[in-house]
Design a protein around this motif. Structure first.
Motif, PDB file in Angstrom:
ATOM      1  N   PRO B 132       0.853  -1.196   0.000  1.00 15.92           N
ATOM      2  CA  PRO B 132       0.000   0.000   0.000  1.00 15.92           C
ATOM      3  C   PRO B 132       0.885   1.240   0.000  1.00 15.92           C
ATOM      4  N   GLY B 133       0.425   2.275  -0.664  1.00 16.15           N
ATOM      5  CA  GLY B 133       1.256   3.466  -0.624  1.00 16.15           C
ATOM      6  C   GLY B 133       0.658   4.615  -1.384  1.00 16.15           C
ATOM      7  N   ALA B 134       0.919   5.790  -0.888  1.00 12.16           N
ATOM      8  CA  ALA B 134       0.467   7.002  -1.560  1.00 12.16           C
ATOM      9  C   ALA B 134       1.366   7.238  -2.781  1.00 12.16           C
ATOM     10  N   PRO B 135       0.919   8.106  -3.718  1.00  9.72           N
ATOM     11  CA  PRO B 135       1.793   8.438  -4.838  1.00  9.72           C
ATOM     12  C   PRO B 135       3.127   8.958  -4.300  1.00  9.72           C
ATOM     13  N   GLY B 136       4.223   8.506  -4.905  1.00 12.89           N
ATOM     14  CA  GLY B 136       5.534   8.975  -4.466  1.00 12.89           C
ATOM     15  C   GLY B 136       6.207   8.036  -3.479  1.00 12.89           C
ATOM     16  N   SER B 137       5.471   7.016  -3.008  1.00 10.58           N
ATOM     17  CA  SER B 137       6.051   6.087  -2.044  1.00 10.58           C
ATOM     18  C   SER B 137       6.972   5.093  -2.735  1.00 10.58           C
ATOM     19  N   GLY B 138       6.859   5.008  -4.058  1.00  9.25           N
ATOM     20  CA  GLY B 138       7.705   4.084  -4.798  1.00  9.25           C
ATOM     21  C   GLY B 138       7.049   2.746  -5.065  1.00  9.25           C
ATOM     22  N   LYS B 139       5.757   2.637  -4.778  1.00 10.92           N
ATOM     23  CA  LYS B 139       5.111   1.333  -4.928  1.00 10.92           C
ATOM     24  C   LYS B 139       5.073   0.855  -6.376  1.00 10.92           C
ATOM     25  N   SER B 140       4.841   1.782  -7.326  1.00  6.39           N
ATOM     26  CA  SER B 140       4.756   1.354  -8.718  1.00  6.39           C
ATOM     27  C   SER B 140       6.111   0.869  -9.235  1.00  6.39           C
ATOM     28  N   THR B 141       7.182   1.537  -8.843  1.00  3.81           N
ATOM     29  CA  THR B 141       8.517   1.113  -9.276  1.00  3.81           C
ATOM     30  C   THR B 141       8.817  -0.281  -8.728  1.00  3.81           C
ATOM     31  N   LEU B 142       8.560  -0.470  -7.432  1.00  2.83           N
ATOM     32  CA  LEU B 142       8.789  -1.779  -6.827  1.00  2.83           C
ATOM     33  C   LEU B 142       7.922  -2.839  -7.493  1.00  2.83           C
ATOM     34  N   CYS B 143       6.673  -2.470  -7.739  1.00  4.94           N
ATOM     35  CA  CYS B 143       5.720  -3.406  -8.343  1.00  4.94           C
ATOM     36  C   CYS B 143       6.200  -3.808  -9.736  1.00  4.94           C
ATOM     37  N   ALA B 144       6.637  -2.831 -10.538  1.00  8.47           N
ATOM     38  CA  ALA B 144       7.122  -3.126 -11.883  1.00  8.47           C
ATOM     39  C   ALA B 144       8.344  -4.032 -11.810  1.00  8.47           C
ATOM     40  N   LEU B 194       7.288  -1.174 -22.775  1.00  9.08           N
ATOM     41  CA  LEU B 194       6.730   0.100 -22.288  1.00  9.08           C
ATOM     42  C   LEU B 194       6.060   0.851 -23.424  1.00  9.08           C
ATOM     43  N   GLY B 195       4.956   1.501 -23.124  1.00  7.97           N
ATOM     44  CA  GLY B 195       4.292   2.344 -24.109  1.00  7.97           C
ATOM     45  C   GLY B 195       5.025   3.672 -24.233  1.00  7.97           C
ATOM     46  N   PRO B 196       4.515   4.549 -25.104  1.00  6.73           N
ATOM     47  CA  PRO B 196       5.182   5.839 -25.296  1.00  6.73           C
ATOM     48  C   PRO B 196       5.111   6.692 -24.031  1.00  6.73           C
ATOM     49  N   GLU B 197       6.087   7.598 -23.890  1.00 13.30           N
ATOM     50  CA  GLU B 197       6.087   8.503 -22.745  1.00 13.30           C
ATOM     51  C   GLU B 197       5.136   9.667 -23.002  1.00 13.30           C
ATOM     52  N   THR B 198       4.371  10.027 -21.985  1.00 19.74           N
ATOM     53  CA  THR B 198       3.516  11.209 -22.068  1.00 19.74           C
ATOM     54  C   THR B 198       4.089  12.252 -21.122  1.00 19.74           C
ATOM     55  N   HIS B 199       4.441  13.404 -21.665  1.00 18.59           N
ATOM     56  CA  HIS B 199       5.095  14.427 -20.846  1.00 18.59           C
ATOM     57  C   HIS B 199       4.088  15.428 -20.301  1.00 18.59           C
ATOM     58  N   ASP B 200       4.501  16.152 -19.272  1.00 17.82           N
ATOM     59  CA  ASP B 200       3.735  17.289 -18.738  1.00 17.82           C
ATOM     60  C   ASP B 200       2.347  16.933 -18.233  1.00 17.82           C
ATOM     61  N   THR B 201       2.173  15.727 -17.683  1.00 25.51           N
ATOM     62  CA  THR B 201       0.897  15.428 -17.021  1.00 25.51           C
ATOM     63  C   THR B 201       0.992  15.990 -15.606  1.00 25.51           C
ATOM     64  N   THR B 202      -0.112  15.930 -14.849  1.00 24.12           N
ATOM     65  CA  THR B 202      -0.070  16.422 -13.465  1.00 24.12           C
ATOM     66  C   THR B 202       0.922  15.617 -12.632  1.00 24.12           C
ATOM     67  N   LYS B 203       1.252  14.409 -13.093  1.00 25.49           N
ATOM     68  CA  LYS B 203       2.213  13.587 -12.361  1.00 25.49           C
ATOM     69  C   LYS B 203       3.583  13.612 -13.032  1.00 25.49           C
ATOM     70  N   GLY B 204       3.811  14.517 -13.945  1.00 26.09           N
ATOM     71  CA  GLY B 204       5.080  14.572 -14.659  1.00 26.09           C
ATOM     72  C   GLY B 204       5.009  13.711 -15.913  1.00 26.09           C
ATOM     73  N   ILE B 228       2.210  -7.661   4.105  1.00 21.48           N
ATOM     74  CA  ILE B 228       1.852  -6.269   3.827  1.00 21.48           C
ATOM     75  C   ILE B 228       3.107  -5.441   4.080  1.00 21.48           C
ATOM     76  N   VAL B 229       3.552  -4.737   3.065  1.00 19.46           N
ATOM     77  CA  VAL B 229       4.758  -3.920   3.221  1.00 19.46           C
ATOM     78  C   VAL B 229       4.423  -2.474   2.831  1.00 19.46           C
ATOM     79  N   PHE B 230       4.603  -1.571   3.786  1.00 20.11           N
ATOM     80  CA  PHE B 230       4.331  -0.153   3.512  1.00 20.11           C
ATOM     81  C   PHE B 230       5.634   0.507   3.052  1.00 20.11           C
ATOM     82  N   PRO B 231       5.772   0.783   1.748  1.00 22.47           N
ATOM     83  CA  PRO B 231       7.036   1.361   1.291  1.00 22.47           C
ATOM     84  C   PRO B 231       7.082   2.868   1.534  1.00 22.47           C
ATOM     85  N   GLU B 232       8.273   3.354   1.787  1.00 21.52           N
ATOM     86  CA  GLU B 232       8.458   4.786   1.973  1.00 21.52           C
ATOM     87  C   GLU B 232       9.758   5.150   1.280  1.00 21.52           C
TER      88      GLU B 232
END
Lengths: 371, 303
Positions: B132-144, B194-204, B228-232
């Motif tokens: 579990p993690g809020a945006p910026g916790s790194g969960k998506s990177t770890l998940c990938a 990976l699909g194409p990069e989309t720039h300048d979204t609200t999340k970069g 359950i691992v809470f990444p930070e």
């Protein structure tokens, strides 16, 4: 009537027929019911008729999800009312709960599966200032920043600008009567308060008397409101009439009260369209008594054309070629009934300009709801 | 229409009846006349397309350009759910990310037969690791990274906890990578799609990682939650895994669940059962290699 509207109305009036619907029809039924805010209500209805469990998983899960949301909203509404009561009772201000929250507190059948977004209360006009201060002290603040909106509500409306609780973000509408003082019809709020029915076990907390509850529902729908939840409000009215109408004394009292309160026209429309859409049982004598209360010939068929479209769910599959125009005319009508033209026209022009300027700023980017 | 459909056929279907995409327990009917959407759907969801005449769908979505001036001036894409438009439009090049974000919103609004926790989930040997993690916790990177190194991807955004069984239902969708994570994953796993990069979204800058064929094929196999691992994420920090008490874990889960309050008592019971059946940790995450090693050690058979 379009097939989409008919699909939903048939499901509401004859729930057992839903068991025979194809999966394609159920796909559409769920979507139309959702748009009409009737999904949770349909869920309860189908469960009562033993149909829900026979439905395929897909549509059934959507209905059940909506019912869960509605159950939770009702818990929250009870809590909100308790908090409001706690804020106002020490000041000696009697509170009459209106609309959805009132149906929940009074345990009426139309509460089941009713979705709502805010709580509405009625207090005596003389207590309005005290009410606002007491609510403010307990966390309800007025979030209308715009000076024009503030003065519009306070000068011309029958309610304060909507209040929002700082912590819970819940919305509260405080009314002092049921129609704007500028409206063409002039019901007497003092009578509503005098006849309000106490909620058992709680001091100074009330709901409207049955006849007034019906009249308020009809008035809100046919003399005041915007029709976005028109069919939902019409099913409320249908439920109230079926429930209170079991008492034979109710019907003559309803008609007498409507005349006394100057609300005979909204009652006429209310009975006409609940019967047309939802086959509400209404005694013939009542229909006869109200025959002179409706509009005369050139207007009557026109209003039928408008309301048959305006009250249908606002879903693309329930629309026909006239729906857009009909909704626009009903919108204009609701404002015309609210205020004399010399007040209305400047108000609408101002609103239209501001709406243009703000078109998209109201919407948010698609972020996940904060857990 | 199944896998192997060419892009012209897919574009035609998207522009007419709509393509039906099966995403774990949900069916989405997507209509769009945008080329970028057809390309992204063809890439990421090619193995999840179902017959266009599927009779019932959970969500009816359309992604198109709004009319008016915007057709020519700074063109935009708008997300329509059953022809209503719940969000602001975004620049046209963000159409596919808009679809993914909008779909998150749809699921969070309707999926109340699950306790839905904002979380990435991967599985190994039938046991699920919940991040579990809020945006910026790194969960998506770890998940990938985990999903590209021996773990099965269950979900990048939602832990769908079945209320009756406590198991986690897979929701295989592209993993949304942001900013630096895109380069890290691309360099580390040359085979990653990976699909194409989309720039300048609200999340970069955003790019999506295609889920593996195995993750999609096994969308019907739920997994038992085990950790359950809470990444930070803390740049430059020494990576470490510290146990978290059950009570603390439950509070944090409730806080990151989308529908904890809607479910009421059932939500509490599902959350309590989850922490009861799992070991819970806090992961301080500074270096991907070190953190992967720590997480992999959880799943190693004990000697």
């Amino acid at each position: 009537m379009t097939p989409g509207t008919r699909l939903l109305l048939t499901a509401l009036t004859r729930p057992e027929t839903v068991a025979e619907r194809s999966l394609e029809e159920l796909d559409l039924l769920v979507r139309v019911a959702r748009m009409a805010s009737l999904e949770a209500r349909l869920c309860h209805l189908l469960r009562d008729h033993g149909v829900l469990d026979t439905l395929p998983d897909g549509p059934r899960r959507h209905l059940e999800a909506a019912a869960m949301v509605s159950d939770r909203q009702q818990d929250m509404a009870r809590w909100e009312v308790a908090q409001i009561h706690r804020a106002l009772y020490p000041r000696g201000i009697p509170v009459v709960v209106l609309k959805g929250a009132a149906y929940v507190l009074a345990g009426l059948p139309c509460a089941r599966g009713r979705l709502f977004t805010d709580v509405d209360i009625l207090v005596p006009r003389g207590a309005l200032h005290d009410t606002e201060r007491a609510l403010f002290a307990n966390g309800w603040v007025n979030q209308t920043q715009d000076a024009y909106d503030q003065s519009y509500y306070r000068r011309w409306m029958h309610e304060l600008p909507p209040l929002t609780h700082v912590m819970r973000k819940s919305t509260l509408d405080v009314h002092h009567t049921i129609l704007p003082p500028t409206a063409r019809l002039k019901p007497d709020a003092g009578r509503l308060l005098a006849d309000a029915v106490p909620i058992s076990g709680v001091d100074d907390l009330y709901v409207l008397a049955p006849v007034d509850m019906v009249l308020h529902s009809a008035t809100h729908l046919f003399h005041d409101g915007e029709l976005e939840h028109g069919l939902r409000d019409l099913t409320d009215l249908d439920d109230l009439l079926r429930h209170f109408g079991q008492d034979p004394d109710f019907w003559p009292a309803l008609v007498a009260r409507a005349r006394q309160m100057d609300l005979i026209r909204p009652l006429y429309y209310g009975l006409r369209y609940t019967q047309a859409f939802l086959s509400t049982p209404i005694p013939g004598t009542v229909v006869e008594e109200l025959s002179d209360a409706g509009p005369t010939t050139p207007l009557r068929p026109l209003m039928d054309i408008l309301f048959h479209r305006g009250l249908a769910p606002h879903h693309w599959c329930c629309d026909d070629a006239l729906s857009g125009v009909a909704r626009w005319l009903l919108y204009v009508r609701s404002h015309y009934l609210r205020m004399p033209l010399h007040l209305l026209i400047p108000h609408l022009v101002r609103k239209a300009i501001r709406k243009r300027l703000q078109e998209d700023s109201k919407r948010t980017a698609p972020v996940l709801p904060r857990p | 229409m199944q896998a192997g459909t060419d892009i012209q056929t897919l574009s035609r279907i998207l522009g007419t009846t709509g393509a039906v995409i099966e995403i774990g327990p949900f069916l989405v009917r997507l209509r769009s006349r945008l080329d970028s959407v057809a390309a992204a759907v063809g890439l990421h969801y090619e193995h999840q397309l179902r017959a266009p005449d599927t009779p019932f769908c959970d969500f009816h979505v359309r992604l198109d350009r709004p009319g008016g001036l915007r057709r020519w001036w700074k063109p935009q894409a708008r997300f329509y759910l059953d022809e209503t438009s719940p969000f602001k439009p975004l620049p046209l090049n963000q159409a596919f990310p808009l679809f993914e974000w909008g779909l998150n919103w749809c699921i969070a609004q309707r999926g109340h037969r699950f306790l839905m926790v904002h979380s990435a989930v991967v599985e190994r040997d039938g046991r699920a690791l919940i991040l579990p993690g809020a945006p910026g916790s790194g969960k998506s990177t770890l998940c990938a990274a985990l999903s590209l190194s021996g773990w099965r991807l269950l979900s990048d955004e939602f832990a769908l906890v079945e209320l009756d069984t406590g198991r986690i239902t897979p929701l295989p969708r592209p993993v949304s990578l942001k900013n630096a994570a895109i380069g890290i994953i691309r360099d580390r796993y040359p085979g990653a799609v990976l699909g194409p990069e989309t720039h300048d979204t609200t999340k970069g800058t955003v790019a999506h990682l295609k889920p593996s064929a195995d993750a999609v094929e096994r969308a019907g196999d739920p997994a038992e939650p085990a950790w359950i691992v809470f990444p930070e994420f803390q740049a430059g920090a020494a990576d470490r895994l510290e146990p978290v008490s059950r009570g603390q874990a439950l509070l944090q889960l409730a806080d990151s669940a989308f529908n904890y309050s809607v479910l009421g008592g059932r939500g509490f019971e599902a959350g309590a059962a989850l922490v009861e059946n799992c070991q819970s940790f806090r992961l301080t995450y500074g270096d991907l290699n070190a953190s992967l090693k720590l997480l992999n050690s959880l799943a190693e058979p004990r000697s």
